[in-house]
Scaffold this active site. Structure first.
Site, mmCIF file in Angstrom:
data_model
loop_
_atom_site.group_PDB
_atom_site.id
_atom_site.type_symbol
_atom_site.label_atom_id
_atom_site.label_comp_id
_atom_site.label_asym_id
_atom_site.label_seq_id
_atom_site.Cartn_x
_atom_site.Cartn_y
_atom_site.Cartn_z
ATOM 1 C CD GLU A 17 -0.785 3.949 -5.834
ATOM 2 O OE1 GLU A 17 -0.338 3.292 -6.805
ATOM 3 O OE2 GLU A 17 -1.978 4.247 -5.725
ATOM 4 C CG ASN A 146 -5.448 6.159 -8.714
ATOM 5 O OD1 ASN A 146 -4.311 5.693 -8.763
ATOM 6 N ND2 ASN A 146 -5.974 6.630 -7.593
ATOM 7 C CG ASP A 197 -5.644 3.323 -5.867
ATOM 8 O OD1 ASP A 197 -4.752 3.661 -6.664
ATOM 9 O OD2 ASP A 197 -5.667 3.716 -4.696
#
Length: 291
Positions: A17, A146, A197
């Site tokens: 991430e 997100n 996301d």
């Protein structure tokens, strides 16, 4: 289109991430959140792994010597030369159940920082605004924060609670990075495969979104129209970042989190980090102002 996607790093992240490119060092930084690792790889160099000792999810550049890291206990200043981490501002440090998640710097230098429960409990997270040492909570009751990103002129902010399937848009004060007015739905993804996301916005106002569980990166016009969908070699694409001297390519992180051994064998590149070699009109991340 899959031929335009190549492996940037074959290091397997459980939860890759928070990618961010530093043009000064020509390196991509990203995280394996749950294992507390900061990964650093020049576009033409070897991978470095930095052990942080706690969960961390996002990085911003302060100056050539310092970075700001969003962790499960707050914002830490990281010395680039030594790796030393110094707490700057606590965020939910008294709540061991939550951690940082998606975060990004507004063009004015403000940092929007998202949190969530480590076990993804409903409504346990929030989105904060941090600017010159001041911290404010912007949105609460967030399950998975997100898609925090901004238009180049700083007048629009985007974000989502991934659990809702709704990518939101809100007007922003370009001077402070604070939202003004009510949030509105930008993209309703509830009837599509996967989940919204991480995202970034290019110079043309096109929003590039990694689709977790959808094995894709999608590009949306400023009015929310789907422009293109790029297939990815890993099911759980997690976040994109513009890379290169001209910010004209996309790096995309991914994850194997939540998959059992059988599922991982069917998704062998899950957790790797990729490059999409299509021309994009990207831009570099602004530097964060901490004081």
């Amino acid at each position: 289109m899959m031929s335009a996607v190549s492996v940037f790093s074959d290091y397997i992240c459980q939860l890759g991430e928070g990618p961010s490119y530093d043009p000064a060092s020509d390196a991509l930084f990203w995280f394996d959140i749950v294992n507390g690792k900061l990964l650093e790889k020049p576009l033409t160099g070897a991978l470095k792994i930095h052990e942080l000792g706690q969960m961390a999810s996002a990085i911003a550049i302060i100056d050539d010597q310092r970075q700001l890291i969003a962790t499960e206990t707050g914002l830490f200043v990281r010395d680039v030369a030594t790796g030393a981490m110094t707490l700057h501002t606590s965020i939910e440090a008294d709540n061991p159940l939550t951690r940082s998640n998606d975060s990004r710097v507004h063009p004015c230098g403000a940092f929007w920082v998202g949190t969530m429960a480590k076990d993804e409990s409903k409504g346990a997270g929030s989105i904060y605004w941090f600017f010159r040492g001041e911290l404010r909570k912007l949105f609460s009751d967030i399950t998975v924060s997100n898609s925090i990103c901004f238009s180049q002129d700083g007048t629009i902010a985007y974000y989502t609670d991934t659990a809702t399937g709704l990518l939101m848009r809100v007007a922003c004060d370009p001077v402070t990075g604070l939202p003004v007015g009510e949030s509105k739905v930008f993209v309703d993804h509830r009837s599509s495969k996967g989940y919204v996301d991480g995202s970034v916005v290019d110079r043309d106002g096109v929003l590039w979104n990694a689709v977790w569980g959808g094995k894709a990166v999608k590009a949306y016009s400023p009015d929310g129209t789907l422009l293109r969908e790029i297939p990815m070699p890993a099911t759980q694409a997690s976040c994109p970042a513009f890379i290169g001297a001209k910010a004209d390519r996309l790096a995309v992180t991914s994850a194997w989190k939540g998959k059992d051994d059988k599922q991982r064998k069917l998704d062998p590149q899950a957790g790797m980090t990729f490059v999409i070699d299509i021309p994009v009109n990207g831009r570099f991340e602004p530097r964060v102002l901490i004081a």
